[in-house]
Design a protein around this motif. Structure first.
Motif, PDB file in Angstrom:
ATOM      1  N   LYS A  30      97.408  80.377   3.464  1.00 46.77           N
ATOM      2  CA  LYS A  30      98.498  79.983   4.354  1.00 46.77           C
ATOM      3  C   LYS A  30      99.825  80.649   4.016  1.00 46.77           C
ATOM      4  CE  LYS A  30      96.402  75.554   5.406  1.00 46.77           C
ATOM      5  NZ  LYS A  30      95.216  75.545   4.602  1.00 46.77           N
ATOM      6  N   LYS A  31     100.088  80.875   2.721  1.00 48.78           N
ATOM      7  CA  LYS A  31     101.379  81.447   2.336  1.00 48.78           C
ATOM      8  C   LYS A  31     101.302  82.108   0.965  1.00 48.78           C
ATOM      9  CE  LYS A  31     103.669  77.616   2.817  1.00 48.78           C
ATOM     10  NZ  LYS A  31     104.785  76.683   2.824  1.00 48.78           N
ATOM     11  N   PRO A  32     102.202  83.046   0.704  1.00 53.89           N
ATOM     12  CA  PRO A  32     102.275  83.625  -0.646  1.00 53.89           C
ATOM     13  C   PRO A  32     102.688  82.535  -1.638  1.00 53.89           C
ATOM     14  CG  PRO A  32     103.539  84.953   0.920  1.00 53.89           C
ATOM     15  CD  PRO A  32     103.160  83.672   1.618  1.00 53.89           C
ATOM     16  N   LEU A  33     102.252  82.699  -2.877  1.00 48.78           N
ATOM     17  CA  LEU A  33     102.547  81.710  -3.905  1.00 48.78           C
ATOM     18  C   LEU A  33     103.200  82.360  -5.114  1.00 48.78           C
ATOM     19  CD1 LEU A  33      99.184  79.721  -3.928  1.00 48.78           C
ATOM     20  CD2 LEU A  33     101.316  79.076  -2.788  1.00 48.78           C
ATOM     21  N   VAL A  34     104.099  81.608  -5.722  1.00 45.55           N
ATOM     22  CA  VAL A  34     104.645  81.949  -7.031  1.00 45.55           C
ATOM     23  C   VAL A  34     104.227  80.795  -7.930  1.00 45.55           C
ATOM     24  CG1 VAL A  34     106.722  82.344  -8.398  1.00 45.55           C
ATOM     25  CG2 VAL A  34     106.608  83.179  -6.029  1.00 45.55           C
ATOM     26  N   VAL A  67     106.728  77.865  -4.372  1.00 42.25           N
ATOM     27  CA  VAL A  67     106.829  77.934  -5.823  1.00 42.25           C
ATOM     28  C   VAL A  67     106.122  76.722  -6.416  1.00 42.25           C
ATOM     29  CG1 VAL A  67     108.412  77.909  -7.799  1.00 42.25           C
ATOM     30  CG2 VAL A  67     109.033  79.170  -5.720  1.00 42.25           C
ATOM     31  N   ILE A  68     105.289  76.980  -7.432  1.00 44.95           N
ATOM     32  CA  ILE A  68     104.541  75.922  -8.103  1.00 44.95           C
ATOM     33  C   ILE A  68     104.695  76.111  -9.609  1.00 44.95           C
ATOM     34  CG2 ILE A  68     102.262  74.908  -8.502  1.00 44.95           C
ATOM     35  CD1 ILE A  68     101.480  76.106  -5.713  1.00 44.95           C
ATOM     36  N   GLY A  69     105.226  75.097 -10.288  1.00 42.77           N
ATOM     37  CA  GLY A  69     105.353  75.129 -11.740  1.00 42.77           C
ATOM     38  C   GLY A  69     104.239  74.315 -12.373  1.00 42.77           C
TER      39      GLY A  69
END
Length: 153
Positions: A30-34, A67-69
């Motif tokens: 669905k979307k790019p991820l960091v 963004v996922i930490g």
């Protein structure tokens, strides 16, 4: 074995800061991820990194990225950390370090501390950037943002 540029990130599930079930399939495709792995909530480097992602979060979302930490802290710890520093992005509790192991994130600082690695993926989950630098916490943000900009241009 550590993931490399060109690999697809592994599927993972865990609890987020609010104690809800997080499933990476909700985002892959669905979307790019960091996705950034960091050692601990409320430590100087990790706080600086999280606040830098916070301060530029809108730049990432404007480009369609999330963004996922991820750290081994509990969901309760993540919730307090997110509230204290007004962090708008997702924090994942990898208490058993299984996600860290699946990505192959190395330990940092001579094996004493969990490593700090940022992965940037395209919307299909293919890794386009890996930035591994435990000592330069705030350098991850401009590297990740540049990769996302390049991806969407």
């Amino acid at each position: 074995m550590a993931l490399q540029v060109g690999d697809v990130i592994p599927h993972f599930t865990a609890k987020d800061a609010q104690g809800n079930d997080f499933d990476s399939h909700q985002y892959i495709g669905k979307k790019p991820l960091v996705i950034y792995f960091y050692p601990r909530d409320n430590t100087p480097g990790c706080t600086a990194q999280a606040c830098s992602f916070r301060d530029q979060y809108e730049d990432f979302t404007d480009l369609g990225a999330e963004v996922i930490g991820i750290s081994s802290d509990t969901a309760t710890s993540h919730d307090a950390f997110a509230k204290r520093y007004k962090l708008p992005f997702i924090l994942i509790a990898d208490v058993d370090k299984s996600i860290r192991k699946r990505f192959g994130v190395p330990t940092g600082l001579f094996g004493v501390m969990p490593g700090r690695v940022t992965y940037v993926t395209d919307k299909k989950g293919v890794i386009i950037l890996i930035f591994d630098n435990s000592l330069m916490a705030t350098k991850h943000i401009p590297k990740a943002l540049a990769a996302i900009k390049k991806l969407v241009s």
